[in-house]
Design a protein around this motif. Structure first.
Motif, PDB file in Angstrom:
ATOM      1  N   VAL A 100      -5.920  19.481  -6.598  1.00 35.81           N
ATOM      2  CA  VAL A 100      -7.238  19.568  -5.986  1.00 35.81           C
ATOM      3  C   VAL A 100      -7.070  20.382  -4.710  1.00 35.81           C
ATOM      4  CG1 VAL A 100      -9.132  18.282  -4.941  1.00 35.81           C
ATOM      5  CG2 VAL A 100      -7.947  17.342  -6.913  1.00 35.81           C
ATOM      6  N   ALA A 101      -7.984  21.328  -4.490  1.00 34.85           N
ATOM      7  CA  ALA A 101      -7.895  22.177  -3.298  1.00 34.85           C
ATOM      8  C   ALA A 101      -9.257  22.335  -2.649  1.00 34.85           C
ATOM      9  CB  ALA A 101      -7.333  23.544  -3.669  1.00 34.85           C
ATOM     10  N   GLU A 102      -9.229  22.366  -1.326  1.00 34.14           N
ATOM     11  CA  GLU A 102     -10.423  22.661  -0.536  1.00 34.14           C
ATOM     12  C   GLU A 102     -10.278  24.092  -0.024  1.00 34.14           C
ATOM     13  OE1 GLU A 102     -12.498  20.215   2.887  1.00 34.14           O
ATOM     14  OE2 GLU A 102     -10.822  21.419   3.671  1.00 34.14           O
ATOM     15  N   VAL A 103     -11.267  24.931  -0.354  1.00 31.38           N
ATOM     16  CA  VAL A 103     -11.250  26.330   0.048  1.00 31.38           C
ATOM     17  C   VAL A 103     -12.422  26.554   0.997  1.00 31.38           C
ATOM     18  CG1 VAL A 103     -11.271  28.708  -0.774  1.00 31.38           C
ATOM     19  CG2 VAL A 103     -10.276  26.914  -2.204  1.00 31.38           C
ATOM     20  N   LYS A 104     -12.134  27.164   2.150  1.00 32.57           N
ATOM     21  CA  LYS A 104     -13.175  27.353   3.166  1.00 32.57           C
ATOM     22  C   LYS A 104     -13.370  28.840   3.463  1.00 32.57           C
ATOM     23  CE  LYS A 104     -13.183  23.050   5.666  1.00 32.57           C
ATOM     24  NZ  LYS A 104     -14.604  22.797   5.781  1.00 32.57           N
ATOM     25  N   LYS A 105     -14.638  29.169   3.695  1.00 36.88           N
ATOM     26  CA  LYS A 105     -14.987  30.522   4.112  1.00 36.88           C
ATOM     27  C   LYS A 105     -14.579  30.690   5.572  1.00 36.88           C
ATOM     28  CE  LYS A 105     -18.766  33.802   3.839  1.00 36.88           C
ATOM     29  NZ  LYS A 105     -20.192  33.959   3.477  1.00 36.88           N
ATOM     30  N   GLN A 106     -13.876  31.765   5.858  1.00 34.86           N
ATOM     31  CA  GLN A 106     -13.380  32.027   7.199  1.00 34.86           C
ATOM     32  C   GLN A 106     -14.400  32.842   7.991  1.00 34.86           C
ATOM     33  OE1 GLN A 106     -10.188  30.567   7.929  1.00 34.86           O
ATOM     34  NE2 GLN A 106     -10.851  29.679   5.978  1.00 34.86           N
ATOM     35  N   ALA A 107     -14.217  32.926   9.290  1.00 30.72           N
ATOM     36  CA  ALA A 107     -15.134  33.661  10.169  1.00 30.72           C
ATOM     37  C   ALA A 107     -15.246  35.134   9.773  1.00 30.72           C
ATOM     38  CB  ALA A 107     -14.673  33.538  11.621  1.00 30.72           C
ATOM     39  N   ASP A 108     -14.165  35.701   9.191  1.00 31.93           N
ATOM     40  CA  ASP A 108     -14.196  37.105   8.786  1.00 31.93           C
ATOM     41  C   ASP A 108     -14.775  37.307   7.384  1.00 31.93           C
ATOM     42  OD1 ASP A 108     -12.159  36.206   7.139  1.00 31.93           O
ATOM     43  OD2 ASP A 108     -10.616  37.545   7.961  1.00 31.93           O
ATOM     44  N   GLY A 109     -15.253  36.214   6.765  1.00 32.37           N
ATOM     45  CA  GLY A 109     -15.867  36.290   5.443  1.00 32.37           C
ATOM     46  C   GLY A 109     -14.920  36.082   4.282  1.00 32.37           C
ATOM     47  N   THR A 110     -13.626  36.014   4.544  1.00 31.99           N
ATOM     48  CA  THR A 110     -12.661  35.758   3.475  1.00 31.99           C
ATOM     49  C   THR A 110     -12.611  34.264   3.167  1.00 31.99           C
ATOM     50  OG1 THR A 110     -10.811  35.531   5.020  1.00 31.99           O
ATOM     51  CG2 THR A 110     -11.227  37.741   4.105  1.00 31.99           C
ATOM     52  N   TRP A 111     -12.046  33.942   2.031  1.00 30.70           N
ATOM     53  CA  TRP A 111     -11.876  32.549   1.616  1.00 30.70           C
ATOM     54  C   TRP A 111     -10.393  32.228   1.596  1.00 30.70           C
ATOM     55  CZ3 TRP A 111     -15.870  29.201   0.412  1.00 30.70           C
ATOM     56  CH2 TRP A 111     -17.141  29.765   0.359  1.00 30.70           C
ATOM     57  N   ARG A 112     -10.037  31.052   2.131  1.00 31.24           N
ATOM     58  CA  ARG A 112      -8.630  30.621   2.124  1.00 31.24           C
ATOM     59  C   ARG A 112      -8.570  29.132   1.803  1.00 31.24           C
ATOM     60  NH1 ARG A 112      -8.552  34.243   6.576  1.00 31.24           N
ATOM     61  NH2 ARG A 112      -7.212  36.021   6.144  1.00 31.24           N
ATOM     62  N   VAL A 113      -7.480  28.768   1.145  1.00 32.70           N
ATOM     63  CA  VAL A 113      -7.246  27.353   0.859  1.00 32.70           C
ATOM     64  C   VAL A 113      -6.925  26.665   2.175  1.00 32.70           C
ATOM     65  CG1 VAL A 113      -5.824  25.692  -0.398  1.00 32.70           C
ATOM     66  CG2 VAL A 113      -6.430  27.889  -1.462  1.00 32.70           C
ATOM     67  N   ASN A 114      -7.661  25.607   2.467  1.00 30.22           N
ATOM     68  CA  ASN A 114      -7.512  24.864   3.710  1.00 30.22           C
ATOM     69  C   ASN A 114      -6.547  23.687   3.542  1.00 30.22           C
ATOM     70  OD1 ASN A 114      -8.516  24.525   6.486  1.00 30.22           O
ATOM     71  ND2 ASN A 114      -9.294  22.565   5.691  1.00 30.22           N
ATOM     72  N   GLN A 115      -6.660  23.022   2.406  1.00 28.66           N
ATOM     73  CA  GLN A 115      -5.770  21.905   2.097  1.00 28.66           C
ATOM     74  C   GLN A 115      -5.735  21.709   0.590  1.00 28.66           C
ATOM     75  OE1 GLN A 115      -7.055  18.187   3.792  1.00 28.66           O
ATOM     76  NE2 GLN A 115      -9.209  18.724   3.571  1.00 28.66           N
ATOM     77  N   PHE A 116      -4.658  21.096   0.117  1.00 19.49           N
ATOM     78  CA  PHE A 116      -4.522  20.841  -1.306  1.00 19.49           C
ATOM     79  C   PHE A 116      -3.661  19.604  -1.530  1.00 19.49           C
ATOM     80  CE2 PHE A 116      -1.037  23.690  -0.247  1.00 19.49           C
ATOM     81  CZ  PHE A 116       0.061  23.092  -0.853  1.00 19.49           C
ATOM     82  N   ALA A 117      -3.785  19.052  -2.718  1.00 18.34           N
ATOM     83  CA  ALA A 117      -2.946  17.926  -3.130  1.00 18.34           C
ATOM     84  C   ALA A 117      -2.489  18.196  -4.557  1.00 18.34           C
ATOM     85  CB  ALA A 117      -3.728  16.619  -3.064  1.00 18.34           C
ATOM     86  N   VAL A 118      -1.202  18.003  -4.795  1.00 20.24           N
ATOM     87  CA  VAL A 118      -0.616  18.192  -6.116  1.00 20.24           C
ATOM     88  C   VAL A 118      -0.089  16.847  -6.589  1.00 20.24           C
ATOM     89  CG1 VAL A 118       1.148  19.403  -7.435  1.00 20.24           C
ATOM     90  CG2 VAL A 118       0.039  20.549  -5.497  1.00 20.24           C
ATOM     91  N   GLN A 119      -0.541  16.417  -7.754  1.00 22.90           N
ATOM     92  CA  GLN A 119      -0.115  15.142  -8.315  1.00 22.90           C
ATOM     93  C   GLN A 119       1.154  15.331  -9.157  1.00 22.90           C
ATOM     94  OE1 GLN A 119      -1.818  12.394  -7.308  1.00 22.90           O
ATOM     95  NE2 GLN A 119      -2.972  13.877  -6.104  1.00 22.90           N
ATOM     96  N   GLY A 120       1.701  14.261  -9.639  1.00 22.38           N
ATOM     97  CA  GLY A 120       2.936  14.301 -10.414  1.00 22.38           C
ATOM     98  C   GLY A 120       2.764  14.893 -11.806  1.00 22.38           C
ATOM     99  N   VAL A 121       3.890  15.240 -12.408  1.00 21.57           N
ATOM    100  CA  VAL A 121       3.897  15.767 -13.769  1.00 21.57           C
ATOM    101  C   VAL A 121       3.228  14.758 -14.702  1.00 21.57           C
ATOM    102  CG1 VAL A 121       5.371  16.412 -15.717  1.00 21.57           C
ATOM    103  CG2 VAL A 121       5.919  17.206 -13.413  1.00 21.57           C
ATOM    104  N   GLY A 122       2.380  15.268 -15.584  1.00 21.15           N
ATOM    105  CA  GLY A 122       1.684  14.427 -16.543  1.00 21.15           C
ATOM    106  C   GLY A 122       0.365  13.874 -16.042  1.00 21.15           C
ATOM    107  N   SER A 123      -0.066  14.296 -14.854  1.00 21.38           N
ATOM    108  CA  SER A 123      -1.302  13.752 -14.275  1.00 21.38           C
ATOM    109  C   SER A 123      -2.563  14.437 -14.816  1.00 21.38           C
ATOM    110  CB  SER A 123      -1.257  13.835 -12.752  1.00 21.38           C
ATOM    111  OG  SER A 123      -0.981  15.148 -12.317  1.00 21.38           O
ATOM    112  N   CYS A 124      -2.404  15.390 -15.698  1.00 22.06           N
ATOM    113  CA  CYS A 124      -3.579  15.993 -16.352  1.00 22.06           C
ATOM    114  C   CYS A 124      -3.218  16.470 -17.753  1.00 22.06           C
ATOM    115  CB  CYS A 124      -4.130  17.152 -15.536  1.00 22.06           C
ATOM    116  SG  CYS A 124      -3.000  18.515 -15.283  1.00 22.06           S
TER     117      CYS A 124
END
Length: 124
Positions: A100-124
C-alpha cells in the motif's frame, strides 16, 4: 519507484539521485536506509520486482492531491548477493506481497510516493 530502487540496489547506491524523483519523506528515508544497510554490509541486489499498482482512492476527488495505491508486487525474481562474489545472502524468500502506498502531489506538480507499507510473502 520500485524500478529505481532495483537499479540503485544493483550497486547499493543509496545516494542515487533518481530515488528522489519517485519518493519523498518517509518513503525516501526507508529506501535509502535499506540500500545504505546493504552498502555497509557489501550486499547488492539482483533482479527487478514486478508490480501491478492500482489506484484505490484519490482525495479530493475533483482535484486529487493524495492518491492511495494498492499492489500485489512480486519479488520472486529478485535476490541479494555478496558484492563481488555473487554468493547468495540468506534472505527472506521472494514472492507476492501486498503493498500500500500514499502518493502526494508536490509543489512543483510532480507526484512522489510519500509512504508505503510492504506485507509479508503470501499476503496477496
Amino acid at each position: 519507484m520500485w524500478q529505481s530502487m532495483a537499479r540503485a540496489g544493483e550497486t547499493s547506491n543509496w545516494q542515487a539521485p533518481e530515488l528522489a524523483q519517485y519518493a519523498t519523506a518517509n518513503a525516501l528515508t526507508t529506501i535509502t536506509r535499506s540500500i545504505y544497510t546493504d552498502h555497509f554490509n557489501h550486499v547488492v541486489s539482483r533482479g527487478t520486482p514486478k508490480n501491478y499498482p492500482q489506484v484505490t482512492s484519490a482525495e479530493p476527488q475533483n482535484a486529487p492531491e493524495t492518491v492511495m495505491i494498492s499492489d500485489c508486487g512480486d519479488s520472486s525474481g529478485t535476490s541479494k548477493v555478496r558484492e563481488g562474489t555473487n554468493d547468495p545472502i540468506n534472505d527472506a524468500p521472494g514472492g507476492r506481497r501486498a503493498i500500500v502506498a500514499e502518493v502526494k502531489k508536490q509543489a512543483d506538480g510532480t507526484w512522489r510516493v510519500n509512504q508505503f507499507a510492504v506485507q509479508g510473502v503470501g499476503s496477496c
